[in-house]
Write a protein that holds these residues in place. Sequence first.
Motif, short mmCIF file in Angstrom:
data_model
loop_
_atom_site.label_atom_id
_atom_site.label_comp_id
_atom_site.label_asym_id
_atom_site.label_seq_id
_atom_site.Cartn_x
_atom_site.Cartn_y
_atom_site.Cartn_z
N ASN A 123 2.18 11.11 -5.46
CA ASN A 123 3.29 11.76 -6.14
C ASN A 123 4.45 12.08 -5.18
OD1 ASN A 123 4.51 12.71 -8.43
ND2 ASN A 123 3.77 14.81 -8.16
N GLU A 124 4.79 11.08 -4.39
CA GLU A 124 5.89 11.27 -3.44
C GLU A 124 7.23 11.24 -4.18
OE1 GLU A 124 4.82 9.74 0.87
OE2 GLU A 124 4.58 8.10 -0.55
N ASP A 125 8.25 11.66 -3.46
CA ASP A 125 9.60 11.68 -4.02
C ASP A 125 10.05 10.26 -4.38
OD1 ASP A 125 12.01 13.62 -4.24
OD2 ASP A 125 12.83 11.77 -3.36
N ASN A 126 10.90 10.17 -5.41
CA ASN A 126 11.39 8.86 -5.85
C ASN A 126 12.12 8.09 -4.76
OD1 ASN A 126 10.33 9.29 -8.31
ND2 ASN A 126 12.25 9.19 -9.46
N ASP A 133 0.84 -1.21 0.00
CA ASP A 133 0.00 0.00 0.00
C ASP A 133 0.87 1.26 0.00
OD1 ASP A 133 -2.67 1.36 0.45
OD2 ASP A 133 -1.56 2.04 2.22
N GLU A 134 1.91 1.25 0.81
CA GLU A 134 2.79 2.42 0.88
C GLU A 134 3.54 2.63 -0.44
OE1 GLU A 134 5.19 2.20 4.42
OE2 GLU A 134 3.46 2.47 5.74
N LEU A 135 3.91 1.52 -1.09
CA LEU A 135 4.56 1.64 -2.40
C LEU A 135 3.60 2.31 -3.38
CD1 LEU A 135 6.91 0.93 -4.37
CD2 LEU A 135 5.73 -1.25 -4.81
N CYS A 136 2.34 1.87 -3.37
CA CYS A 136 1.35 2.46 -4.28
C CYS A 136 1.16 3.95 -3.99
CB CYS A 136 0.01 1.73 -4.14
SG CYS A 136 0.07 0.05 -4.78
N ARG A 137 1.14 4.29 -2.71
CA ARG A 137 0.91 5.69 -2.35
C ARG A 137 2.04 6.61 -2.82
NH1 ARG A 137 0.39 6.93 2.80
NH2 ARG A 137 0.57 4.93 3.85
N THR A 138 3.24 6.06 -3.01
CA THR A 138 4.32 6.92 -3.54
C THR A 138 3.98 7.38 -4.96
OG1 THR A 138 5.73 5.19 -4.54
CG2 THR A 138 6.05 5.66 -2.19
N LEU A 139 3.19 6.57 -5.66
CA LEU A 139 2.74 6.96 -7.00
C LEU A 139 1.48 7.82 -6.90
CD1 LEU A 139 2.88 6.77 -10.11
CD2 LEU A 139 1.61 4.61 -9.96
N GLU A 140 0.51 7.33 -6.13
CA GLU A 140 -0.78 8.02 -6.03
C GLU A 140 -0.65 9.42 -5.46
OE1 GLU A 140 -3.46 3.96 -5.34
OE2 GLU A 140 -2.54 4.98 -3.64
N CYS A 181 -2.07 0.31 -9.39
CA CYS A 181 -2.02 0.24 -7.92
C CYS A 181 -2.99 -0.81 -7.38
CB CYS A 181 -2.30 1.62 -7.32
SG CYS A 181 -0.92 2.77 -7.59
N LYS A 184 7.71 5.65 -12.09
CA LYS A 184 8.39 6.63 -11.23
C LYS A 184 9.83 6.90 -11.68
CE LYS A 184 7.18 8.05 -7.54
NZ LYS A 184 6.62 9.38 -7.16
N VAL A 190 12.36 4.77 -11.32
CA VAL A 190 13.25 4.21 -10.29
C VAL A 190 13.85 2.90 -10.81
CG1 VAL A 190 13.15 2.99 -8.07
CG2 VAL A 190 12.15 5.28 -8.28
N ARG A 237 11.27 7.81 -1.83
CA ARG A 237 10.25 7.07 -1.09
C ARG A 237 9.92 5.77 -1.84
NH1 ARG A 237 9.99 6.95 3.09
NH2 ARG A 237 7.95 6.01 2.97
N THR A 238 9.81 5.86 -3.15
CA THR A 238 9.51 4.65 -3.94
C THR A 238 10.61 3.61 -3.75
OG1 THR A 238 8.45 6.07 -5.58
CG2 THR A 238 8.91 3.82 -6.25
N ARG A 253 10.62 4.91 8.26
CA ARG A 253 9.74 5.91 8.87
C ARG A 253 9.75 5.87 10.40
NH1 ARG A 253 4.56 5.89 4.76
NH2 ARG A 253 5.51 7.25 3.23
N LEU A 308 5.40 -0.10 -11.66
CA LEU A 308 5.30 1.15 -10.89
C LEU A 308 6.65 1.86 -10.84
CD1 LEU A 308 3.33 1.92 -7.70
CD2 LEU A 308 5.77 2.45 -7.73
N ILE A 326 -1.23 -4.09 -7.77
CA ILE A 326 -0.14 -4.31 -6.80
C ILE A 326 -0.73 -4.74 -5.46
CG2 ILE A 326 1.68 -3.16 -5.44
CD1 ILE A 326 2.30 -1.50 -7.98
N ARG A 327 -1.78 -4.03 -5.03
CA ARG A 327 -2.41 -4.39 -3.74
C ARG A 327 -3.02 -5.80 -3.82
NH1 ARG A 327 -3.81 1.40 -4.01
NH2 ARG A 327 -2.83 2.47 -2.25
#
Lengths: 291, 291
Positions: free
Chosen positions: A235-238, A226-233, B218, B259, B261, A240-241, B287, B255, B221-222
């Motif tokens: 638009n987090e920094d690379n 889920d956290e991996l997906c959220r880096t895309l959804e 996404c 990104k 990556v 984070r991905t 984190r 994904l 992936i989930r």
Amino acid sequence: MVAFHCIQALRFPSRTHVSFPIGDYNRDSVIMKKQRGHLVFASADKKSDKELYLQSKVETLLDSIKWDEKGLAVGIAQNIDTGAILMQGFVNSDALATTISSQKATFYSRSRSALWTKGETSKNFINVHDIFLDCDRDSIIYLGKPDGPTCHTGSETCYYTSALDFLENKQVEGTKLASTTLYSLENTITQRNAKLALPQTGKPSWTKRLLLDHDLLCSKIREEADELCRTLEENEDNTRTVSEMGDVLYHAMVLMAVKGVKLEEVLEVLRKRFFQSGIEEKRSRSRGQAN
Amino acid sequence: MVAFHCIQALRFPSRTHVSFPIGDYNRDSVIMKKQRGHLVFASADKKSDKELYLQSKVETLLDSIKWDEKGLAVGIAQNIDTGAILMQGFVNSDALATTISSQKATFYSRSRSALWTKGETSKNFINVHDIFLDCDRDSIIYLGKPDGPTCHTGSETCYYTSALDFLENKQVEGTKLASTTLYSLENTITQRNAKLALPQTGKPSWTKRLLLDHDLLCSKIREEADELCRTLEENEDNTRTVSEMGDVLYHAMVLMAVKGVKLEEVLEVLRKRFFQSGIEEKRSRSRGQAN
């Protein structure tokens, strides 16, 4: 020397991408026939033009290698799935021709002055899928899949002696191969799993907690995905991905250790799914969803 | 030749696991001093006994190599994260001693009859983390991290000529390296991503659909992470785990392509997280959760 069979097998299978397509081929026979000023093939059917062309391509390839003064080049066998360097030997023109022909990694034994196909005694052949030449054309990679352990000692590869461990006087449990990051991590997790039953003092490691508590493990895998997906959804920094993908990989590998599954098995499945079928995304899922 | 500095750097950093711990070291100096019947070190402080011991270990290591009649062994540089074979050269005793000392992959140039540290001109050094010897002790792997492209052509590795492509007369877009399964898949996905804007006839591939539809990507992936977990929770057959892990990897890699990556970045993070800190599971998450 290689037996000269009908060169019918030189035809390329139409749907094969990774597996090496060259069949029976004999360099000396071609050279011998060339010296007589013409080329004659065992079967002169419709395909002889194509076969002739392929034969000459193999010739050109062999002639393009910068053989040393002994007629040798370095040959390195590498596991196509894991990237592990299995062994290194020397290759002459016949050895390379034989590898192309048989699709089994073949070397020239300097001690026995003879061709040597890895596995001819042990049956642990290295099935060659592609051959790569370096920029200098004097070093060759046999990229292939081993049938079993490559080393005569029974070790998976011949490289199990770490200079670092020797210099540090470190006692290593079992065999420590020249492993790259993913396989070092797999090995670490597997060793931790093997020691679960041993008494332990102090706080258990995170890996041990995951290995023991499957509810925790599965909740972490779902959470990290889920956290991996959220880096895309979101638009987090690379970075984070990168970090979340590391988390997904690590936690999934703990699950694999619990199930007794090796990364190499997963990669073999991916290779067959994406490359050996000749259709890139033939089936991304095995449960029947159209791709 | 290597300059003989104070051998203080021979001390091992206490928390380093993977990075190579040996500092300045000069074989000739030791030999020279040995010939005089005793060993004298530049600094005769408290650590001289330990340093003396380490020095002799390096000696023993160098003497254990089965150098050929020219005093050479084969040296193969391999990327510690991806497993890619970067280059192959030859190594003599001084080259190996220099690599141990400098932690930069060093070879013996047969054409120039001189030591050659990869990167001394280009600055693309290969930072050696460990050195492995094969069972015959005549072949050496430098397992390291390259600072940049290894090949003088600017290619990531020297092995970019596929015999298969040559024999099939295949035109390959860009450089096709001797890639193992995971990196072939990454390359395939990346190429597909680069072509998204091109007009296409026919049904788009599954990869293309995922690249274009991030909600779909996404949700997949989930879903795949969930299915991987269920192989453990519902005690499914191991082949299901292998297959679902393949699905997780593939979809997560799509994904990553979106990104921008690379897998190598993920592996570098895992290596630093699990091995370079000296604490195996120092932080499985970045984190702040306790491990």
